[in-house]
Design an enzyme around this catalytic site. Structure first.
Site, PDB file in Angstrom:
ATOM      1  CB  SER A   1      -0.878  -0.022   1.258  1.00 49.40           C
ATOM      2  OG  SER A   1      -1.416   1.252   1.500  1.00 49.40           O
TER       3      SER A   1
ATOM      4  CE1 TYR B   1      -3.992  -1.740   5.695  1.00 48.16           C
ATOM      5  CE2 TYR B   1      -3.079   0.364   4.989  1.00 48.16           C
ATOM      6  CZ  TYR B   1      -3.626  -0.867   4.686  1.00 48.16           C
ATOM      7  OH  TYR B   1      -3.799  -1.230   3.369  1.00 48.16           O
TER       8      TYR B   1
ATOM      9  CD  GLU C   1      -1.895   4.963   5.573  1.00 43.34           C
ATOM     10  OE1 GLU C   1      -2.464   5.541   4.630  1.00 43.34           O
ATOM     11  OE2 GLU C   1      -1.856   5.419   6.724  1.00 43.34           O
TER      12      GLU C   1
HETATM   13  P1  NAP Z   1     -11.430  -4.668   1.936  1.00 40.40           P
HETATM   14  O1  NAP Z   1     -12.592  -4.315   1.065  1.00 40.40           O
HETATM   15  O2  NAP Z   1     -11.381  -4.132   3.318  1.00 40.40           O
HETATM   16  O3  NAP Z   1     -11.321  -6.263   1.983  1.00 40.40           O
HETATM   17  C1  NAP Z   1     -10.513  -6.910   2.912  1.00 40.40           C
HETATM   18  C2  NAP Z   1     -10.734  -8.399   2.793  1.00 40.40           C
HETATM   19  O4  NAP Z   1      -9.906  -9.078   3.760  1.00 40.40           O
HETATM   20  C3  NAP Z   1     -12.172  -8.861   3.073  1.00 40.40           C
HETATM   21  O5  NAP Z   1     -12.514  -9.859   2.157  1.00 40.40           O
HETATM   22  C4  NAP Z   1     -12.072  -9.444   4.490  1.00 40.40           C
HETATM   23  O6  NAP Z   1     -13.036 -10.441   4.746  1.00 40.40           O
HETATM   24  C5  NAP Z   1     -10.686 -10.078   4.405  1.00 40.40           C
HETATM   25  N1  NAP Z   1     -10.120 -10.415   5.728  1.00 40.40           N
HETATM   26  C6  NAP Z   1      -9.951  -9.578   6.772  1.00 40.40           C
HETATM   27  N2  NAP Z   1      -9.377 -10.250   7.794  1.00 40.40           N
HETATM   28  C7  NAP Z   1      -9.183 -11.526   7.378  1.00 40.40           C
HETATM   29  C8  NAP Z   1      -8.638 -12.688   7.983  1.00 40.40           C
HETATM   30  N3  NAP Z   1      -8.194 -12.698   9.240  1.00 40.40           N
HETATM   31  N4  NAP Z   1      -8.568 -13.827   7.249  1.00 40.40           N
HETATM   32  C9  NAP Z   1      -9.046 -13.856   5.984  1.00 40.40           C
HETATM   33  N5  NAP Z   1      -9.600 -12.786   5.370  1.00 40.40           N
HETATM   34  C10 NAP Z   1      -9.657 -11.634   6.054  1.00 40.40           C
HETATM   35  O7  NAP Z   1     -10.051  -4.214   1.232  1.00 40.40           O
HETATM   36  P2  NAP Z   1      -9.768  -3.820  -0.289  1.00 40.40           P
HETATM   37  O8  NAP Z   1      -9.984  -2.364  -0.447  1.00 40.40           O
HETATM   38  O9  NAP Z   1     -10.452  -4.770  -1.190  1.00 40.40           O
HETATM   39  O10 NAP Z   1      -8.181  -4.021  -0.343  1.00 40.40           O
HETATM   40  C11 NAP Z   1      -7.622  -5.288  -0.669  1.00 40.40           C
HETATM   41  C12 NAP Z   1      -6.194  -5.336  -0.159  1.00 40.40           C
HETATM   42  O11 NAP Z   1      -5.441  -4.292  -0.768  1.00 40.40           O
HETATM   43  C13 NAP Z   1      -6.031  -5.133   1.340  1.00 40.40           C
HETATM   44  O12 NAP Z   1      -4.938  -5.897   1.767  1.00 40.40           O
HETATM   45  C14 NAP Z   1      -5.692  -3.662   1.480  1.00 40.40           C
HETATM   46  O13 NAP Z   1      -4.982  -3.414   2.663  1.00 40.40           O
HETATM   47  C15 NAP Z   1      -4.853  -3.458   0.240  1.00 40.40           C
HETATM   48  N6  NAP Z   1      -4.841  -2.120  -0.339  1.00 40.40           N
HETATM   49  C16 NAP Z   1      -6.005  -1.509  -0.636  1.00 40.40           C
HETATM   50  C17 NAP Z   1      -5.988  -0.276  -1.238  1.00 40.40           C
HETATM   51  C18 NAP Z   1      -7.261   0.431  -1.601  1.00 40.40           C
HETATM   52  O14 NAP Z   1      -7.199   1.642  -1.864  1.00 40.40           O
HETATM   53  N7  NAP Z   1      -8.386  -0.259  -1.679  1.00 40.40           N
HETATM   54  C19 NAP Z   1      -4.752   0.343  -1.533  1.00 40.40           C
HETATM   55  C20 NAP Z   1      -3.583  -0.328  -1.226  1.00 40.40           C
HETATM   56  C21 NAP Z   1      -3.634  -1.581  -0.653  1.00 40.40           C
HETATM   57  P3  NAP Z   1     -14.497 -10.090   5.382  1.00 40.40           P
HETATM   58  O15 NAP Z   1     -15.385  -9.815   4.201  1.00 40.40           O
HETATM   59  O16 NAP Z   1     -14.830 -11.341   6.102  1.00 40.40           O
HETATM   60  O17 NAP Z   1     -14.328  -8.883   6.258  1.00 40.40           O
HETATM   61  N1  GDD Z   2     -12.381   7.319   6.346  1.00 38.72           N
HETATM   62  C1  GDD Z   2     -12.486   8.642   6.465  1.00 38.72           C
HETATM   63  N2  GDD Z   2     -13.619   9.157   7.031  1.00 38.72           N
HETATM   64  N3  GDD Z   2     -11.480   9.433   6.043  1.00 38.72           N
HETATM   65  C2  GDD Z   2     -11.626  10.776   6.159  1.00 38.72           C
HETATM   66  C3  GDD Z   2     -12.762  11.359   6.698  1.00 38.72           C
HETATM   67  C4  GDD Z   2     -13.814  10.522   7.170  1.00 38.72           C
HETATM   68  O1  GDD Z   2     -14.840  10.962   7.674  1.00 38.72           O
HETATM   69  N4  GDD Z   2     -12.601  12.706   6.656  1.00 38.72           N
HETATM   70  C5  GDD Z   2     -11.418  12.949   6.097  1.00 38.72           C
HETATM   71  N5  GDD Z   2     -10.813  11.780   5.797  1.00 38.72           N
HETATM   72  C6  GDD Z   2      -9.471  11.635   5.205  1.00 38.72           C
HETATM   73  C7  GDD Z   2      -8.542  10.747   6.036  1.00 38.72           C
HETATM   74  O2  GDD Z   2      -8.019  11.487   7.151  1.00 38.72           O
HETATM   75  C8  GDD Z   2      -7.498  10.384   4.993  1.00 38.72           C
HETATM   76  O3  GDD Z   2      -6.503  11.374   4.926  1.00 38.72           O
HETATM   77  C9  GDD Z   2      -8.290  10.370   3.667  1.00 38.72           C
HETATM   78  O4  GDD Z   2      -9.561  10.980   3.954  1.00 38.72           O
HETATM   79  C10 GDD Z   2      -8.521   8.992   3.079  1.00 38.72           C
HETATM   80  O5  GDD Z   2      -9.060   8.140   4.071  1.00 38.72           O
HETATM   81  P1  GDD Z   2      -9.622   6.673   3.721  1.00 38.72           P
HETATM   82  O6  GDD Z   2     -10.621   6.753   2.625  1.00 38.72           O
HETATM   83  O7  GDD Z   2     -10.072   6.060   5.013  1.00 38.72           O
HETATM   84  O8  GDD Z   2      -8.362   5.916   3.097  1.00 38.72           O
HETATM   85  P2  GDD Z   2      -6.835   5.818   3.565  1.00 38.72           P
HETATM   86  O9  GDD Z   2      -6.039   6.631   2.588  1.00 38.72           O
HETATM   87  O10 GDD Z   2      -6.663   6.089   4.991  1.00 38.72           O
HETATM   88  O11 GDD Z   2      -6.540   4.279   3.345  1.00 38.72           O
HETATM   89  C11 GDD Z   2      -6.967   3.607   2.151  1.00 38.72           C
HETATM   90  O12 GDD Z   2      -5.957   3.694   1.176  1.00 38.72           O
HETATM   91  C12 GDD Z   2      -4.734   3.005   1.505  1.00 38.72           C
HETATM   92  C13 GDD Z   2      -3.756   3.243   0.335  1.00 38.72           C
HETATM   93  O13 GDD Z   2      -3.107   4.455   0.499  1.00 38.72           O
HETATM   94  C14 GDD Z   2      -7.293   2.149   2.522  1.00 38.72           C
HETATM   95  O14 GDD Z   2      -7.892   1.523   1.419  1.00 38.72           O
HETATM   96  C15 GDD Z   2      -6.043   1.371   2.879  1.00 38.72           C
HETATM   97  O15 GDD Z   2      -6.368  -0.007   3.048  1.00 38.72           O
HETATM   98  C16 GDD Z   2      -5.046   1.535   1.706  1.00 38.72           C
HETATM   99  O16 GDD Z   2      -3.860   0.820   1.955  1.00 38.72           O
END
Ligand code: NAP
Ligand code: GDD
Length: 319
Positions: free
Chosen positions: A123, A147, A125
Protein backbone atom coordinates in the site's frame (compact mmCIF):
# COMPACT_ATOMS: atom_id res chain seq x y z
CA UNK A 1 -7.16 -23.97 -16.79
CA UNK A 2 -4.91 -21.94 -14.44
CA UNK A 3 -6.04 -21.89 -10.81
CA UNK A 4 -5.91 -18.75 -8.68
CA UNK A 5 -6.61 -18.47 -4.98
CA UNK A 6 -7.75 -15.06 -3.75
CA UNK A 7 -7.70 -14.22 -0.05
CA UNK A 8 -9.98 -11.29 0.75
CA UNK A 9 -12.29 -12.22 -2.14
CA UNK A 10 -15.31 -10.74 -0.33
CA UNK A 11 -13.66 -7.29 -0.27
CA UNK A 12 -13.72 -4.56 -2.90
CA UNK A 13 -10.61 -5.68 -4.78
CA UNK A 14 -11.30 -9.38 -4.34
CA UNK A 15 -14.59 -9.10 -6.19
CA UNK A 16 -13.10 -7.18 -9.14
CA UNK A 17 -10.09 -9.47 -9.33
CA UNK A 18 -12.30 -12.58 -9.30
CA UNK A 19 -14.34 -11.20 -12.22
CA UNK A 20 -11.17 -10.26 -14.09
CA UNK A 21 -9.57 -13.69 -13.67
CA UNK A 22 -12.79 -15.52 -14.60
CA UNK A 23 -12.88 -13.52 -17.84
CA UNK A 24 -9.34 -14.73 -18.54
CA UNK A 25 -10.33 -18.38 -18.10
CA UNK A 26 -9.03 -19.02 -14.57
CA UNK A 27 -10.61 -21.30 -12.03
CA UNK A 28 -11.05 -18.92 -9.08
CA UNK A 29 -10.98 -20.14 -5.49
CA UNK A 30 -11.85 -17.63 -2.78
CA UNK A 31 -10.70 -18.01 0.79
CA UNK A 32 -13.22 -16.57 3.26
CA UNK A 33 -13.13 -16.50 7.03
CA UNK A 34 -15.86 -18.22 8.96
CA UNK A 35 -18.63 -15.84 9.95
CA UNK A 36 -22.14 -16.19 11.35
CA UNK A 37 -23.33 -13.81 8.63
CA UNK A 38 -22.57 -14.38 4.98
CA UNK A 39 -20.71 -11.43 3.39
CA UNK A 40 -21.00 -12.37 -0.29
CA UNK A 41 -22.77 -9.20 -1.42
CA UNK A 42 -20.01 -8.14 -3.82
CA UNK A 43 -19.82 -11.63 -5.35
CA UNK A 44 -23.53 -12.13 -6.04
CA UNK A 45 -23.18 -12.13 -9.84
CA UNK A 46 -20.31 -14.64 -9.96
CA UNK A 47 -21.12 -16.82 -6.95
CA UNK A 48 -21.88 -19.86 -9.11
CA UNK A 49 -18.66 -19.53 -11.11
CA UNK A 50 -16.20 -19.54 -8.22
CA UNK A 51 -15.29 -21.91 -5.41
CA UNK A 52 -15.55 -20.51 -1.91
CA UNK A 53 -13.70 -22.21 0.88
CA UNK A 54 -12.95 -21.38 4.50
CA UNK A 55 -9.60 -20.16 5.79
CA UNK A 56 -8.18 -17.38 7.92
CA UNK A 57 -4.91 -15.47 7.87
CA UNK A 58 -4.66 -16.20 11.60
CA UNK A 59 -4.52 -19.91 10.92
CA UNK A 60 -1.62 -21.25 8.91
CA UNK A 61 -2.93 -24.81 8.78
CA UNK A 62 -6.04 -23.61 6.95
CA UNK A 63 -3.81 -22.10 4.25
CA UNK A 64 -1.65 -25.20 3.96
CA UNK A 65 -4.81 -27.31 3.43
CA UNK A 66 -6.09 -24.84 0.85
CA UNK A 67 -2.88 -24.97 -1.18
CA UNK A 68 -2.74 -28.78 -0.96
CA UNK A 69 -6.36 -29.18 -2.03
CA UNK A 70 -6.56 -26.68 -4.90
CA UNK A 71 -2.97 -26.71 -6.17
CA UNK A 72 -3.05 -23.07 -7.36
CA UNK A 73 -0.72 -21.54 -9.92
CA UNK A 74 -1.18 -18.10 -8.40
CA UNK A 75 -2.14 -16.79 -4.95
CA UNK A 76 -3.34 -13.20 -4.54
CA UNK A 77 -3.17 -12.12 -0.91
CA UNK A 78 -5.71 -9.32 -0.65
CA UNK A 79 -6.99 -10.11 2.85
CA UNK A 80 -6.16 -7.58 5.53
CA UNK A 81 -7.54 -5.41 8.29
CA UNK A 82 -7.54 -2.57 5.78
CA UNK A 83 -9.22 0.39 7.53
CA UNK A 84 -6.58 2.80 8.82
CA UNK A 85 -8.49 4.21 11.87
CA UNK A 86 -9.25 0.68 13.13
CA UNK A 87 -5.52 0.03 13.19
CA UNK A 88 -5.18 2.47 16.11
CA UNK A 89 -8.06 0.91 18.06
CA UNK A 90 -7.02 -2.69 17.18
CA UNK A 91 -3.25 -2.48 16.60
CA UNK A 92 -2.48 -6.06 17.61
CA UNK A 93 -5.18 -7.58 15.44
CA UNK A 94 -3.95 -5.43 12.56
CA UNK A 95 -0.40 -6.70 13.07
CA UNK A 96 -1.58 -10.32 13.32
CA UNK A 97 -3.56 -10.23 10.08
CA UNK A 98 -2.01 -7.51 7.92
CA UNK A 99 1.62 -8.23 8.87
CA UNK A 100 2.05 -11.76 10.25
CA UNK A 101 -0.70 -13.15 8.04
CA UNK A 102 1.65 -12.53 5.10
CA UNK A 103 4.37 -14.68 6.64
CA UNK A 104 1.89 -17.44 7.38
CA UNK A 105 0.77 -17.55 3.77
CA UNK A 106 4.31 -17.36 2.38
CA UNK A 107 5.38 -20.13 4.76
CA UNK A 108 2.45 -22.25 3.57
CA UNK A 109 3.63 -21.72 -0.03
CA UNK A 110 7.21 -22.60 0.91
CA UNK A 111 6.05 -25.80 2.57
CA UNK A 112 3.53 -26.96 -0.01
CA UNK A 113 5.00 -25.82 -3.35
CA UNK A 114 7.49 -23.01 -3.72
CA UNK A 115 6.61 -22.70 -7.44
CA UNK A 116 3.25 -21.08 -6.61
CA UNK A 117 3.32 -17.40 -7.57
CA UNK A 118 2.43 -14.94 -4.79
CA UNK A 119 0.98 -11.43 -4.99
CA UNK A 120 1.14 -9.16 -1.93
CA UNK A 121 -1.33 -6.27 -1.64
CA UNK A 122 1.06 -3.58 -0.45
CA UNK A 123 0.00 0.00 0.00
CA UNK A 124 0.92 3.63 -0.61
CA UNK A 125 0.12 4.07 3.09
CA UNK A 126 3.68 2.76 3.60
CA UNK A 127 5.01 6.10 2.26
CA UNK A 128 3.09 7.91 5.02
CA UNK A 129 4.89 11.14 5.85
CA UNK A 130 6.37 11.22 2.38
CA UNK A 131 10.07 11.88 1.94
CA UNK A 132 9.80 12.21 -1.87
CA UNK A 133 7.16 13.67 -4.21
CA UNK A 134 5.96 11.84 -6.26
CA UNK A 135 6.47 8.41 -4.69
CA UNK A 136 8.08 5.60 -6.67
CA UNK A 137 9.42 2.10 -5.92
CA UNK A 138 12.69 3.45 -4.46
CA UNK A 139 11.03 6.02 -2.16
CA UNK A 140 11.79 5.22 1.51
CA UNK A 141 8.86 4.25 3.71
CA UNK A 142 7.68 6.37 6.66
CA UNK A 143 4.40 4.78 7.80
CA UNK A 144 2.04 6.87 9.95
CA UNK A 145 -0.39 4.26 11.29
CA UNK A 146 -0.22 0.75 12.75
CA UNK A 147 -1.78 -0.32 9.44
CA UNK A 148 1.05 1.33 7.49
CA UNK A 149 3.63 -0.28 9.76
CA UNK A 150 2.01 -3.70 9.25
CA UNK A 151 2.03 -3.22 5.47
CA UNK A 152 5.73 -2.33 5.55
CA UNK A 153 6.34 -5.65 7.30
CA UNK A 154 4.22 -7.46 4.71
CA UNK A 155 6.15 -5.82 1.89
CA UNK A 156 9.59 -6.65 3.25
CA UNK A 157 8.75 -10.24 4.17
CA UNK A 158 7.53 -10.67 0.58
CA UNK A 159 10.85 -9.33 -0.72
CA UNK A 160 12.68 -11.53 1.77
CA UNK A 161 10.92 -14.76 0.69
CA UNK A 162 11.66 -13.82 -2.92
CA UNK A 163 15.35 -13.40 -2.16
CA UNK A 164 15.73 -16.22 0.39
CA UNK A 165 13.70 -19.00 -1.22
CA UNK A 166 13.45 -17.92 -4.85
CA UNK A 167 9.67 -17.72 -4.60
CA UNK A 168 7.87 -15.66 -7.27
CA UNK A 169 6.70 -13.15 -4.65
CA UNK A 170 5.61 -9.80 -6.03
CA UNK A 171 4.62 -6.68 -4.13
CA UNK A 172 2.10 -4.30 -5.70
CA UNK A 173 2.32 -0.91 -4.00
CA UNK A 174 -1.15 0.34 -4.84
CA UNK A 175 -2.32 3.88 -4.26
CA UNK A 176 -5.92 4.43 -3.13
CA UNK A 177 -8.44 2.85 -5.47
CA UNK A 178 -12.17 3.18 -5.15
CA UNK A 179 -15.41 2.06 -6.75
CA UNK A 180 -19.13 1.72 -6.10
CA UNK A 181 -18.12 -1.42 -4.13
CA UNK A 182 -15.86 0.48 -1.72
CA UNK A 183 -16.65 -0.08 1.98
CA UNK A 184 -18.89 2.63 3.44
CA UNK A 185 -16.34 3.72 6.05
CA UNK A 186 -13.73 4.90 3.50
CA UNK A 187 -13.96 8.59 2.73
CA UNK A 188 -14.89 8.38 -0.98
CA UNK A 189 -17.81 6.02 -0.47
CA UNK A 190 -18.86 7.82 2.69
CA UNK A 191 -19.11 10.98 0.57
CA UNK A 192 -20.84 9.41 -2.46
CA UNK A 193 -23.32 7.53 -0.30
CA UNK A 194 -24.18 10.54 1.86
CA UNK A 195 -24.47 12.83 -1.17
CA UNK A 196 -27.04 10.41 -2.60
CA UNK A 197 -28.95 10.35 0.71
CA UNK A 198 -28.89 14.16 0.97
CA UNK A 199 -30.19 14.40 -2.60
CA UNK A 200 -33.03 11.99 -1.72
CA UNK A 201 -33.77 14.04 1.40
CA UNK A 202 -33.12 11.31 3.97
CA UNK A 203 -29.99 12.89 5.49
CA UNK A 204 -29.14 16.56 6.16
CA UNK A 205 -25.36 16.75 6.57
CA UNK A 206 -22.05 14.99 5.97
CA UNK A 207 -19.61 14.87 8.90
CA UNK A 208 -15.96 14.51 7.86
CA UNK A 209 -12.48 14.95 9.29
CA UNK A 210 -9.50 16.45 7.45
CA UNK A 211 -10.66 17.93 4.14
CA UNK A 212 -7.16 18.91 3.04
CA UNK A 213 -5.67 15.39 2.87
CA UNK A 214 -4.63 14.58 -0.70
CA UNK A 215 -4.79 11.17 -2.31
CA UNK A 216 -3.96 9.60 -5.66
CA UNK A 217 -7.37 8.04 -6.31
CA UNK A 218 -7.96 5.54 -9.11
CA UNK A 219 -10.65 3.00 -10.05
CA UNK A 220 -10.33 -0.47 -8.48
CA UNK A 221 -11.44 -2.18 -11.71
CA UNK A 222 -8.34 -0.80 -13.46
CA UNK A 223 -6.02 -1.79 -10.60
CA UNK A 224 -6.83 -5.51 -10.49
CA UNK A 225 -5.60 -5.77 -14.09
CA UNK A 226 -2.26 -4.39 -12.85
CA UNK A 227 -2.15 -7.15 -10.20
CA UNK A 228 -2.56 -9.80 -12.87
CA UNK A 229 0.03 -8.17 -15.14
CA UNK A 230 2.56 -8.17 -12.28
CA UNK A 231 2.01 -11.91 -11.88
CA UNK A 232 2.66 -12.50 -15.61
CA UNK A 233 5.87 -10.45 -15.60
CA UNK A 234 9.08 -12.37 -16.28
CA UNK A 235 10.39 -11.78 -12.75
CA UNK A 236 8.83 -10.98 -9.38
CA UNK A 237 9.37 -7.36 -8.40
CA UNK A 238 7.88 -4.28 -6.66
CA UNK A 239 5.58 -1.99 -8.63
CA UNK A 240 3.93 1.32 -7.79
CA UNK A 241 0.40 1.50 -9.18
CA UNK A 242 -1.45 4.81 -9.31
CA UNK A 243 -2.74 7.57 -11.56
CA UNK A 244 0.05 10.11 -11.07
CA UNK A 245 -2.54 12.74 -10.00
CA UNK A 246 -3.55 13.90 -6.57
CA UNK A 247 -6.76 15.48 -5.26
CA UNK A 248 -7.96 16.61 -1.85
CA UNK A 249 -10.93 15.28 0.09
CA UNK A 250 -12.38 18.78 -0.39
CA UNK A 251 -12.14 18.42 -4.19
CA UNK A 252 -13.85 15.03 -3.98
CA UNK A 253 -16.71 16.67 -2.04
CA UNK A 254 -16.94 19.54 -4.50
CA UNK A 255 -17.31 17.20 -7.48
CA UNK A 256 -19.64 14.75 -5.74
CA UNK A 257 -22.07 17.41 -4.50
CA UNK A 258 -21.70 19.30 -7.80
CA UNK A 259 -22.82 16.19 -9.69
CA UNK A 260 -26.26 16.40 -8.02
CA UNK A 261 -26.44 20.20 -8.29
CA UNK A 262 -25.52 20.99 -4.65
CA UNK A 263 -22.77 23.03 -2.99
CA UNK A 264 -20.73 20.93 -0.56
CA UNK A 265 -20.17 23.96 1.72
CA UNK A 266 -23.87 23.90 2.63
CA UNK A 267 -23.69 20.30 3.93
CA UNK A 268 -20.18 19.31 5.05
CA UNK A 269 -19.49 19.64 8.77
CA UNK A 270 -15.96 19.10 10.05
CA UNK A 271 -15.99 16.80 13.04
CA UNK A 272 -12.90 16.21 15.24
CA UNK A 273 -14.03 12.57 15.70
CA UNK A 274 -12.82 11.81 12.18
CA UNK A 275 -9.33 13.29 12.53
CA UNK A 276 -6.49 10.80 12.92
CA UNK A 277 -3.73 10.70 15.55
CA UNK A 278 -1.18 10.96 12.71
CA UNK A 279 -2.20 11.89 9.19
CA UNK A 280 -0.87 11.04 5.74
CA UNK A 281 -1.14 14.48 4.14
CA UNK A 282 -0.14 13.87 0.54
CA UNK A 283 0.10 10.83 -1.71
CA UNK A 284 0.93 11.00 -5.40
CA UNK A 285 2.41 8.18 -7.42
CA UNK A 286 4.99 7.97 -10.13
CA UNK A 287 3.71 4.86 -12.00
CA UNK A 288 6.35 5.04 -14.76
CA UNK A 289 7.79 1.59 -14.04
CA UNK A 290 4.36 -0.06 -14.37
CA UNK A 291 3.79 1.73 -17.68
CA UNK A 292 7.18 0.81 -19.12
CA UNK A 293 7.54 -2.75 -17.82
CA UNK A 294 3.92 -3.91 -17.59
CA UNK A 295 2.25 -1.73 -20.19
CA UNK A 296 -0.28 -0.69 -17.54
CA UNK A 297 -1.89 2.72 -17.12
CA UNK A 298 -4.90 3.91 -15.14
CA UNK A 299 -7.77 4.55 -17.53
CA UNK A 300 -10.49 6.12 -15.36
CA UNK A 301 -10.28 9.85 -14.63
CA UNK A 302 -10.87 11.32 -11.18
CA UNK A 303 -14.05 13.05 -12.37
CA UNK A 304 -15.42 9.86 -13.91
CA UNK A 305 -14.65 7.95 -10.73
CA UNK A 306 -16.50 10.43 -8.51
CA UNK A 307 -19.49 10.52 -10.85
CA UNK A 308 -19.59 6.73 -11.18
CA UNK A 309 -19.72 6.37 -7.39
CA UNK A 310 -22.41 9.00 -6.80
CA UNK A 311 -24.52 7.70 -9.70
CA UNK A 312 -24.31 4.16 -8.37
CA UNK A 313 -25.38 5.24 -4.88
CA UNK A 314 -28.27 7.25 -6.30
CA UNK A 315 -29.47 4.22 -8.25
CA UNK A 316 -29.00 1.94 -5.27
CA UNK A 317 -31.15 4.21 -3.09
CA UNK A 318 -33.84 4.43 -5.77
CA UNK A 319 -34.20 0.65 -5.67
P1 NAP B 1 -11.43 -4.67 1.94
O1 NAP B 1 -12.59 -4.32 1.06
O2 NAP B 1 -11.38 -4.13 3.32
O3 NAP B 1 -11.32 -6.26 1.98
C1 NAP B 1 -10.51 -6.91 2.91
C2 NAP B 1 -10.73 -8.40 2.79
O4 NAP B 1 -9.91 -9.08 3.76
C3 NAP B 1 -12.17 -8.86 3.07
O5 NAP B 1 -12.51 -9.86 2.16
C4 NAP B 1 -12.07 -9.44 4.49
O6 NAP B 1 -13.04 -10.44 4.75
C5 NAP B 1 -10.69 -10.08 4.41
N1 NAP B 1 -10.12 -10.42 5.73
C6 NAP B 1 -9.95 -9.58 6.77
N2 NAP B 1 -9.38 -10.25 7.79
C7 NAP B 1 -9.18 -11.53 7.38
C8 NAP B 1 -8.64 -12.69 7.98
N3 NAP B 1 -8.19 -12.70 9.24
N4 NAP B 1 -8.57 -13.83 7.25
C9 NAP B 1 -9.05 -13.86 5.98
N5 NAP B 1 -9.60 -12.79 5.37
C10 NAP B 1 -9.66 -11.63 6.05
O7 NAP B 1 -10.05 -4.21 1.23
P2 NAP B 1 -9.77 -3.82 -0.29
O8 NAP B 1 -9.98 -2.36 -0.45
O9 NAP B 1 -10.45 -4.77 -1.19
O10 NAP B 1 -8.18 -4.02 -0.34
C11 NAP B 1 -7.62 -5.29 -0.67
C12 NAP B 1 -6.19 -5.34 -0.16
O11 NAP B 1 -5.44 -4.29 -0.77
C13 NAP B 1 -6.03 -5.13 1.34
O12 NAP B 1 -4.94 -5.90 1.77
C14 NAP B 1 -5.69 -3.66 1.48
O13 NAP B 1 -4.98 -3.41 2.66
C15 NAP B 1 -4.85 -3.46 0.24
N6 NAP B 1 -4.84 -2.12 -0.34
C16 NAP B 1 -6.01 -1.51 -0.64
C17 NAP B 1 -5.99 -0.28 -1.24
C18 NAP B 1 -7.26 0.43 -1.60
O14 NAP B 1 -7.20 1.64 -1.86
N7 NAP B 1 -8.39 -0.26 -1.68
C19 NAP B 1 -4.75 0.34 -1.53
C20 NAP B 1 -3.58 -0.33 -1.23
C21 NAP B 1 -3.63 -1.58 -0.65
P3 NAP B 1 -14.50 -10.09 5.38
O15 NAP B 1 -15.38 -9.81 4.20
O16 NAP B 1 -14.83 -11.34 6.10
O17 NAP B 1 -14.33 -8.88 6.26
N1 GDD C 1 -12.38 7.32 6.35
C1 GDD C 1 -12.49 8.64 6.46
N2 GDD C 1 -13.62 9.16 7.03
N3 GDD C 1 -11.48 9.43 6.04
C2 GDD C 1 -11.63 10.78 6.16
C3 GDD C 1 -12.76 11.36 6.70
C4 GDD C 1 -13.81 10.52 7.17
O1 GDD C 1 -14.84 10.96 7.67
N4 GDD C 1 -12.60 12.71 6.66
C5 GDD C 1 -11.42 12.95 6.10
N5 GDD C 1 -10.81 11.78 5.80
C6 GDD C 1 -9.47 11.63 5.21
C7 GDD C 1 -8.54 10.75 6.04
O2 GDD C 1 -8.02 11.49 7.15
C8 GDD C 1 -7.50 10.38 4.99
O3 GDD C 1 -6.50 11.37 4.93
C9 GDD C 1 -8.29 10.37 3.67
O4 GDD C 1 -9.56 10.98 3.95
C10 GDD C 1 -8.52 8.99 3.08
O5 GDD C 1 -9.06 8.14 4.07
P1 GDD C 1 -9.62 6.67 3.72
O6 GDD C 1 -10.62 6.75 2.62
O7 GDD C 1 -10.07 6.06 5.01
O8 GDD C 1 -8.36 5.92 3.10
P2 GDD C 1 -6.83 5.82 3.57
O9 GDD C 1 -6.04 6.63 2.59
O10 GDD C 1 -6.66 6.09 4.99
O11 GDD C 1 -6.54 4.28 3.35
C11 GDD C 1 -6.97 3.61 2.15
O12 GDD C 1 -5.96 3.69 1.18
C12 GDD C 1 -4.73 3.00 1.51
C13 GDD C 1 -3.76 3.24 0.33
O13 GDD C 1 -3.11 4.45 0.50
C14 GDD C 1 -7.29 2.15 2.52
O14 GDD C 1 -7.89 1.52 1.42
C15 GDD C 1 -6.04 1.37 2.88
O15 GDD C 1 -6.37 -0.01 3.05
C16 GDD C 1 -5.05 1.54 1.71
O16 GDD C 1 -3.86 0.82 1.96
Amino acid sequence: MPVAIITGITGQDGSYLAENLLSKGYQVVGMVRRSSTVTMERLEKIQDDIIITQGDLHDQSSMVSLLEEFKPDEVYNLAAQSFVPTSWSQPLLTAEVTALGVTRLLEAIRQVNSKIKYYQASSSEMFGKVVDVPQQESTPFYPRSPYGVAKVYGHWITVNYRESFDIFATSGILFNHESPRRGLEFVTRKISNTVAKIKKGTVKELRLGNLEAQRDWGFAGDYVEAMWKMMQHSVPDNFVIGTGETHSVREFCELAFGYVGLNYMDYVVQDPRFYRPAEVDLLISDPTKAKVELGWEASTSFKNLVEMMVESDLQHLSK
